[in-house]
Enzyme design. Structure first.
Site, mmCIF file in Angstrom:
data_model
loop_
_atom_site.group_PDB
_atom_site.id
_atom_site.type_symbol
_atom_site.label_atom_id
_atom_site.label_comp_id
_atom_site.label_asym_id
_atom_site.label_seq_id
_atom_site.Cartn_x
_atom_site.Cartn_y
_atom_site.Cartn_z
ATOM 1 N N LYS A 72 -88.948 -16.993 -32.403
ATOM 2 C CA LYS A 72 -89.092 -18.402 -32.822
ATOM 3 C C LYS A 72 -90.341 -19.043 -32.216
ATOM 4 O O LYS A 72 -91.060 -19.757 -32.897
ATOM 5 C CB LYS A 72 -87.883 -19.242 -32.367
ATOM 6 C CG LYS A 72 -86.583 -18.916 -33.036
ATOM 7 C CD LYS A 72 -85.523 -19.946 -32.684
ATOM 8 C CE LYS A 72 -85.229 -20.032 -31.208
ATOM 9 N NZ LYS A 72 -84.593 -18.861 -30.617
ATOM 10 N N ARG A 120 -79.271 -26.821 -30.324
ATOM 11 C CA ARG A 120 -78.650 -25.540 -29.997
ATOM 12 C C ARG A 120 -77.132 -25.641 -29.979
ATOM 13 O O ARG A 120 -76.459 -24.655 -29.728
ATOM 14 C CB ARG A 120 -79.112 -25.118 -28.615
ATOM 15 C CG ARG A 120 -79.982 -23.867 -28.608
ATOM 16 C CD ARG A 120 -80.405 -23.689 -27.196
ATOM 17 N NE ARG A 120 -80.917 -22.452 -26.811
ATOM 18 C CZ ARG A 120 -82.199 -22.213 -26.547
ATOM 19 N NH1 ARG A 120 -83.095 -23.128 -26.765
ATOM 20 N NH2 ARG A 120 -82.568 -21.058 -26.083
ATOM 21 N N ARG A 123 -90.422 -8.356 -23.449
ATOM 22 C CA ARG A 123 -91.343 -9.506 -23.558
ATOM 23 C C ARG A 123 -92.032 -9.798 -22.224
ATOM 24 O O ARG A 123 -91.418 -9.790 -21.184
ATOM 25 C CB ARG A 123 -90.536 -10.726 -23.998
ATOM 26 C CG ARG A 123 -91.351 -12.000 -24.087
ATOM 27 C CD ARG A 123 -90.713 -13.003 -24.960
ATOM 28 N NE ARG A 123 -89.474 -13.542 -24.430
ATOM 29 C CZ ARG A 123 -88.769 -14.488 -25.049
ATOM 30 N NH1 ARG A 123 -89.182 -14.952 -26.215
ATOM 31 N NH2 ARG A 123 -87.665 -14.943 -24.519
ATOM 32 N N ARG A 144 -90.199 -13.292 -18.010
ATOM 33 C CA ARG A 144 -89.480 -14.536 -17.763
ATOM 34 C C ARG A 144 -88.208 -14.218 -16.986
ATOM 35 O O ARG A 144 -87.553 -13.216 -17.263
ATOM 36 C CB ARG A 144 -89.100 -15.176 -19.102
ATOM 37 C CG ARG A 144 -90.069 -16.217 -19.560
ATOM 38 C CD ARG A 144 -89.823 -16.649 -20.964
ATOM 39 N NE ARG A 144 -88.456 -17.078 -21.254
ATOM 40 C CZ ARG A 144 -88.082 -17.662 -22.381
ATOM 41 N NH1 ARG A 144 -88.981 -17.889 -23.315
ATOM 42 N NH2 ARG A 144 -86.848 -18.007 -22.595
ATOM 43 N N ARG A 192 -77.326 -15.229 -22.362
ATOM 44 C CA ARG A 192 -77.999 -16.022 -23.418
ATOM 45 C C ARG A 192 -77.475 -15.650 -24.806
ATOM 46 O O ARG A 192 -77.291 -16.515 -25.656
ATOM 47 C CB ARG A 192 -79.514 -15.792 -23.358
ATOM 48 C CG ARG A 192 -80.139 -16.498 -22.174
ATOM 49 C CD ARG A 192 -81.533 -15.992 -21.935
ATOM 50 N NE ARG A 192 -82.480 -16.475 -22.928
ATOM 51 C CZ ARG A 192 -83.669 -15.922 -23.130
ATOM 52 N NH1 ARG A 192 -84.038 -14.870 -22.440
ATOM 53 N NH2 ARG A 192 -84.480 -16.418 -24.036
HETATM 54 P P1 AMP Z 1 -85.824 -21.065 -24.772
HETATM 55 O O1 AMP Z 1 -87.209 -20.972 -24.262
HETATM 56 O O2 AMP Z 1 -85.703 -21.924 -26.000
HETATM 57 O O3 AMP Z 1 -85.160 -19.727 -24.928
HETATM 58 O O4 AMP Z 1 -84.983 -21.849 -23.650
HETATM 59 C C1 AMP Z 1 -84.852 -21.339 -22.335
HETATM 60 C C2 AMP Z 1 -83.611 -21.917 -21.680
HETATM 61 O O5 AMP Z 1 -83.721 -23.351 -21.590
HETATM 62 C C3 AMP Z 1 -82.294 -21.672 -22.421
HETATM 63 O O6 AMP Z 1 -81.748 -20.401 -22.125
HETATM 64 C C4 AMP Z 1 -81.446 -22.816 -21.882
HETATM 65 O O7 AMP Z 1 -81.025 -22.553 -20.551
HETATM 66 C C5 AMP Z 1 -82.454 -23.961 -21.808
HETATM 67 N N1 AMP Z 1 -82.514 -24.717 -23.074
HETATM 68 C C6 AMP Z 1 -83.605 -24.890 -23.864
HETATM 69 N N2 AMP Z 1 -83.309 -25.653 -24.914
HETATM 70 C C7 AMP Z 1 -82.001 -25.972 -24.807
HETATM 71 C C8 AMP Z 1 -81.101 -26.722 -25.621
HETATM 72 N N3 AMP Z 1 -81.497 -27.311 -26.762
HETATM 73 N N4 AMP Z 1 -79.814 -26.829 -25.204
HETATM 74 C C9 AMP Z 1 -79.384 -26.262 -24.062
HETATM 75 N N5 AMP Z 1 -80.185 -25.524 -23.255
HETATM 76 C C10 AMP Z 1 -81.481 -25.376 -23.625
#
Ligand code: AMP
Length: 252
Positions: free
Chosen positions: A43, A122, A161, A194, A205
């Site tokens: 994404k 989410r 990654r 990461r 996740r």
């Molecule tokens: P991402 O980079 O989008 O995979 O986000 C990394 C982490 O940030 C996720 O695993 C969550 O812990 C947190 N996070 C990001 N966006 C959200 C969201 N909309 N709702 C809840 N947690 C989020």
């Protein structure tokens, strides 16, 4: 990339009072997209590519949390510190914290020249809040792109990654390796994994995705907004597939 649409995302990453440098594209109905899909489907990469093509703003909630995590300890609110803990474990941050953060930045959603939401909403609660916010301002989503990929490929993408610590370019040790191991092709920065791409966090996740985010597929399908895209192949191939579907939508 078109210089006129270059956006440092300061308003999104830092929140108020940081100012926005985005120049809205000259389009009557700017694209307002949500990108859905399990962690690791690509994404973030697609959001970057679509941003260049459409001139919309790339709004990633994960990027906001990562930027907040780099601030000095004393500059972080208790809610942000707690959010970092959820993030480290791979769990979702509570809706109240996420919504507070997005609400503070609602200008980026309501008054900029289109957006690509990556990683938000989410949960159904977040999707309802977004819908309400946009309806109040009489704007609507153009589409919700759902990137689909089998689970074994997702795990392979996540565990391979690596992200450049300086310019944030993304590589994959198997699918898109850098020319020199652990060194960014673009800026020579170190490539890091990461924290939440480590195996123990990946499992959490994916479970959080199935439990909380997968129900959004039905939610947006019922609203007639869902645009499924197969996320196999190179980033460019996936981008072409996405743009083709968007063209079809525009010509309806
Ligand atoms: P991402 O980079 O989008 O995979 O986000 C990394 C982490 O940030 C996720 O695993 C969550 O812990 C947190 N996070 C990001 N966006 C959200 C969201 N909309 N709702 C809840 N947690 C989020």
């Amino acid at each position: 990339m078109n210089e006129t649409i270059k956006n440092d995302r300061a308003a999104w990453l830092q929140g108020p009072p940081a100012e926005c440098s985005a120049v809205p594209p000259e389009r009557k109905n700017p694209w307002r997209l949500v990108l859905l899909g399990a962690p690791g489907v690509g994404k973030g990469t697609q959001a970057e590519l679509l941003t260049e093509r459409l001139g919309a703003c790339h709004l990633s909630t994960g990027d906001v949390f990562r930027a907040a995590g780099k601030r000095r300890d004393c500059d972080q609110s208790p809610a942000m510190k707690a959010a970092m803990e959820y993030m480290r474990r791979g769990d979702l941050v509570p809706d109240s914290t996420v919504w507070e953060m997005v609400r503070e930045r609602s200008h980026c959603i309501l008054h900029c020249g289109g957006f690509i939401l990556d990683g938000f909403p989410r949960t159904l609660g977040q999707a309802e809040s977004l819908k309400e916010l946009m309806e109040k301002d009489k704007i609507a989503l153009s589409a919700v792109v759902n990137y689909e990929l089998p689970v074994d490929e997702i795990v392979q993408r996540l565990s391979g990654r690596r992200t450049c610590e300086k310019c944030k370019s993304v590589f994959n040790v198997k699918e898109r390796p850098p020319k020199v191991e652990a060194v960014c092709d673009h800026c020579g920065g170190r490539l890091l994994q990461r924290e939440d791409d480590r195996p123990e966090s990946v499992a959490v996740r994916l479970e959080a995705y199935e439990r909380s985010t997968a129900p959004l597929i039905k939610f947006y399908k019922n609203l007639g907004l869902l645009m499924p895209i197969v996320a196999q192949g190179s980033p460019d191939e996936i981008l072409v597939r996405t743009m083709d579907k968007m063209d079809q939508l525009e010509n309806l």
